[in-house]
Scaffold this active site. Sequence first.
Site, PDB file in Angstrom:
ATOM      1  N   LYS A 174       0.857  -1.175   0.000  1.00  0.00           N
ATOM      2  CA  LYS A 174       0.000   0.000   0.000  1.00  0.00           C
ATOM      3  C   LYS A 174       0.896   1.229   0.000  1.00  0.00           C
ATOM      4  CE  LYS A 174      -2.607   3.396   1.703  1.00  0.00           C
ATOM      5  NZ  LYS A 174      -2.070   4.734   1.984  1.00  0.00           N
ATOM      6  N   GLU A 250       7.536   0.826  12.436  1.00  0.00           N
ATOM      7  CA  GLU A 250       8.603   1.837  12.438  1.00  0.00           C
ATOM      8  C   GLU A 250       7.896   3.175  12.450  1.00  0.00           C
ATOM      9  OE1 GLU A 250      10.964   4.548  12.024  1.00  0.00           O
ATOM     10  OE2 GLU A 250      10.823   4.142   9.878  1.00  0.00           O
ATOM     11  N   CYS A 284      11.709  10.618   9.894  1.00  0.00           N
ATOM     12  CA  CYS A 284      11.397  10.119  11.240  1.00  0.00           C
ATOM     13  C   CYS A 284      12.603  10.173  12.166  1.00  0.00           C
ATOM     14  CB  CYS A 284      10.849   8.698  11.160  1.00  0.00           C
ATOM     15  SG  CYS A 284      11.915   7.539  10.294  1.00  0.00           S
ATOM     16  N   GLU A 385       6.314  15.218  17.496  1.00  0.00           N
ATOM     17  CA  GLU A 385       7.001  15.162  16.209  1.00  0.00           C
ATOM     18  C   GLU A 385       6.361  16.163  15.244  1.00  0.00           C
ATOM     19  OE1 GLU A 385       8.762  11.729  13.314  1.00  0.00           O
ATOM     20  OE2 GLU A 385       6.651  11.551  13.878  1.00  0.00           O
TER      21      GLU A 385
END
Length: 495
Positions: A174, A250, A284, A385
């Site tokens: 995906k 992750e 990230c 974040e």
Amino acid sequence: MTNMRMMIGGELVEAADGKRREIINPANEEPFATVAEAGCEDVRRAVAAASRAFYEGPWRTVGPSQRADVLERIANLIVAHREELATLDCNTVGRPIREIEGDIQEAARIFKYCARATVALMGETMEMSNDAFGFTVREPRGVVGLIIPWNYPMPNAAIKLAPALAAGNTCVLKVAELAPCSMLRLAELIQFALEIPPGVINVLSGAGETVGGELVRSPDVDFISFTGGTETGKEVMRLAAQTLKPVILELGGKSPNIILDDADFEAAVDGAVTAMFMGHGQVCVAGSRLLVQESIYTRFVRAVTEATRAIRVGHPLDRNTEMGPLISKEQWERVSGYVERGRREGARLVVGGGRPKGDQFRRGYYFEPTLLDKVDNRMTVAQEEIFGPVLCVMPFSDLDEAIAIANETRYGLAGGIWTRDISKALQAARALRTGIVWVNSCLSTFIELPSGGCRQSGFGRELGLQGLQEYTNIKQISIKTSSAPMGWFGRHAPP
């Protein structure tokens, strides 16, 4: 305008309900492509195709050398079409073409590494007794669902697809709804240039909640590997629990970058800027919390400020550009909102903070590289974040305090330490609660080493041999070499 379809069962297909999604070029806010927009029915079609390919097709039963050959050919195909693939990503992600070209080469290297590592998927043999021995074998998990984000489309896909194929799985990938084009194109090239069995690689584009949710829920999907935000990762884990399927997650990060006063000053300044602004901070593992020792704090912040101002923001196809636009309007507003919140909470805006000046930036989702000073680690900008080019700087007195600040977060993905003192470097490396530690470097990715996080940055490992092994099940097989009966029942005469 580019028009693209999905890959299901070896065929390019439209969505079952005919829906399509318009992909916007973040550099000019104009439509760049339309792609098929998958729904739940398309997920079921893809999973069924992958199941047929796994249980009825030859892929899982071919030898490692044959699978390795296919992976090598995929790597060569990526290299042969690198300009086309790089242009697709540049026009959908907005990162500079020089960076994107590196992505394409990285994706090819991942496929080549997994091709070489395929033969390393070995079990163990153990003698259990005089008339019995046992051994283990590594087998493919089955149908695997792979869900990737938009920031690094080709490497993110390769990190999951290459080891999954190397282990003999069939895949439903995906791709991110904002940046689907390069992987849709590569799936087409792989299927029709290499003629692999239909259904081994299926690629879907569409909304994460719809397509990703259906993929994770499916009882016919045996394993999920997800890269994305932490909150979405929690939902993936919850949905996967319904069928008890294992997952790799992750997730997000708020990585500390610690600068000690004995570090190589110029190298550390360069590292601080690179760790934050490479990839526009939409990374990230970005070093978004810069911790600087008090004795060099003022001088270091001044140097980082000058280096930040010097970053060349521009059109991503311009080879002089060092930072292009953010991925979308929503992302621009998200980053801008965090900057304003940081200022309200007491941080000082040193440089950047909004749209660059100039007519060339009136359209597009351009955001200046930004530095916030006087940040307290309890502030929102230090704990959440941002996923954008916003560097938060804070001082510390000694290494113990730096480590305490670094670990005061829910995340645990990556961290860095800059020092000439190897004992301090090792002390920090052991004390930081992260899955990755860089010493006198940043953002270094070695395909041969496992990568992943801890705490709310996720679990499981990608890359390296450990990453390849994640896509296998371990089976125990025991063999009794003598013909003597076990003799458990009937050993005693009735009373």
